[in-house]
Design an enzyme around this catalytic site. Structure first.
Site, PDB file in Angstrom:
ATOM      1  N   LYS A 169       2.604  -1.083   2.951  1.00  0.00           N
ATOM      2  CA  LYS A 169       2.504  -2.253   2.086  1.00  0.00           C
ATOM      3  C   LYS A 169       3.050  -3.538   2.719  1.00  0.00           C
ATOM      4  CE  LYS A 169       0.815  -0.639  -1.916  1.00  0.00           C
ATOM      5  NZ  LYS A 169      -0.351  -1.207  -2.607  1.00  0.00           N
ATOM      6  N   SER A 203       4.953  -0.311  -8.500  1.00  0.00           N
ATOM      7  CA  SER A 203       5.790   0.846  -8.820  1.00  0.00           C
ATOM      8  C   SER A 203       6.833   1.098  -7.748  1.00  0.00           C
ATOM      9  CB  SER A 203       4.925   2.103  -8.993  1.00  0.00           C
ATOM     10  OG  SER A 203       4.301   2.447  -7.770  1.00  0.00           O
ATOM     11  N   GLU A 252      -7.521  11.142  -3.668  1.00  0.00           N
ATOM     12  CA  GLU A 252      -6.799  10.851  -4.907  1.00  0.00           C
ATOM     13  C   GLU A 252      -6.199  12.136  -5.465  1.00  0.00           C
ATOM     14  OE1 GLU A 252      -8.849   7.388  -7.398  1.00  0.00           O
ATOM     15  OE2 GLU A 252     -10.214   9.076  -7.112  1.00  0.00           O
ATOM     16  N   GLY A 274      -5.599  11.535 -11.220  1.00  0.00           N
ATOM     17  CA  GLY A 274      -5.863  10.100 -11.091  1.00  0.00           C
ATOM     18  C   GLY A 274      -7.134   9.832 -10.308  1.00  0.00           C
ATOM     19  N   ASP A 296      -9.753   7.943 -10.802  1.00  0.00           N
ATOM     20  CA  ASP A 296     -10.491   6.784 -11.286  1.00  0.00           C
ATOM     21  C   ASP A 296     -11.479   6.238 -10.256  1.00  0.00           C
ATOM     22  OD1 ASP A 296      -7.721   6.168 -10.290  1.00  0.00           O
ATOM     23  OD2 ASP A 296      -8.524   4.146 -10.215  1.00  0.00           O
ATOM     24  N   SER A 331       0.597   7.091   4.425  1.00  0.00           N
ATOM     25  CA  SER A 331       0.844   5.730   3.959  1.00  0.00           C
ATOM     26  C   SER A 331       2.302   5.371   3.722  1.00  0.00           C
ATOM     27  CB  SER A 331       0.043   5.466   2.678  1.00  0.00           C
ATOM     28  OG  SER A 331       0.421   6.364   1.651  1.00  0.00           O
TER      29      SER A 331
END
Length: 324
Positions: A57, A82, A208, A212, A214, A308
């Site tokens: 990030k 989060s 995923e 979750g 989506d 990640s």
């Protein structure tokens, strides 16, 4: 017939790489003969758990924040997250000599909240199951005159995240496939932009948690689909719908979405710890879990994996992995 231009391009990712040089870490690419033998492929792990703040990030946060005008930087930055994006924006703000206010869920991991405060940020909390973090952050930014840097819905954030995949290609060369964790979709959007721009034949596989899914549902439907906020150990992927900008990229460039269970994520975390000697948080372990559990289809000859992040405290790590 009109064509919508891409939200980001390979040149945007390359420009972000120049901006991040000497600021973000160039993270290592690890290999394991044991892992190769288990999955029947050459696996190259791009370890963003060794990135500043412990996750990818920082790349996107710094790329976006560093482009703000001096007068805006002086007023400060806002974000919602989060945990990992929260830390990334907080550190980017500190590096650039400004302040940050972060909207975080009340149940965010303690270690991530403590790290965010450690970088000097102010934290505003909300209930992730009843509150709207975007609305809260937008109202806060408007009230205080802050620049809002979202965790994925931003071209400069996506381009910054794509520099991890760009580095992997520079070091690894040809890849038959790249596996990437999918939350809001910024990491895979940037990664797919970089990889498809340089190696169009490389298959892009997002991963995923089963609870979750989506993005998988959205790609299958051809439009963004909403699901209830998922309850999964992969807190960084506990989202109810993909981002609008990220989905516009991913629906063009992502070839497949694989799903993994929480137990498979735990097994991957433990494998990484015991055999690779690295600590990986649940969201960061999902692509490795997909490989180990055979969820990513027939293994290609050479596969890249974006690990990640590694932000998990010892108590939570022991809780998740100790019972396996």
């Amino acid at each position: 017939m009109t064509t919508t231009p891409p939200t980001i391009t390979l040149d945007d990712v390359r420009d972000a790489a120049v901006r991040l040089k000497g600021v973000a870490h160039r993270t290592p690419v690890l290999r394991s003969r044991t892992l190769d033998a288990l999955v029947g492929a050459e696996v190259l792990l791009k370890c963003e758990n060794f990135q500043r703040v412990g996750a990818f990030k920082f790349r996107g946060a710094y790329n976006a924040a560093s482009r703000l005008a001096p007068e805006q930087l002086a007023r400060g930055i806002a974000a919602y997250s989060s945990g990992n994006h929260a830390q990334a924006v907080a550190l980017a703000a500190r590096e650039l000599g400004t302040t940050a206010v972060i909207v975080m869920p009340e149940d965010a991991p303690r270690s991530k909240r403590a790290a965010t405060q450690g970088y000097g940020a102010e934290i505003v909390t909300y209930d992730r199951y009843t509150g709207d973090r975007v609305a809260i952050a937008e109202a806060l930014a408007a009230d205080r005159g802050l620049a809002l840097i979202p965790p994925y819905e931003h071209p400069h954030v996506m381009a910054g995240q794509g520099t991890a995949a760009l580095e992997l290609l520079e070091e690894a060369g040809e890849l038959d496939a790249l596996l990437v964790p999918v939350g809001g979709g910024g990491l895979i959007a940037g990664s797919a932009t970089a990889v498809k721009g340089l190696r169009p034949g490389t298959r892009i596989v997002g991963v995923e948690p089963e609870a979750g899914d989506d993005t998988k549902r959205s790609l299958e439907a051809g439009r963004r689909v909403e699901i209830p906020v998922p309850r999964t150990i992969a807190d960084g992927q506990a989202l109810h719908t993909p981002g609008e900008l990220t989905f516009s990229v991913n629906r063009r460039l992502v070839d497949e979405i694989a799903l993994v269970s929480d137990d498979e994520i735990r097994a991957a975390m433990r494998f990484a710890f015991e055999r690779l000697k690295i600590v990986v948080e649940p969201s960061g372990a999902t692509p490795l879990a997909a490989l180990l559990a055979g969820r990513a289809g027939v293994p290609p000859r050479r596969v890249g994996v974006i690990v990640s992040g590694g932000n998990i405290d010892t108590g939570r790590f022991a809780e998740l992995c100790g019972g396996l």
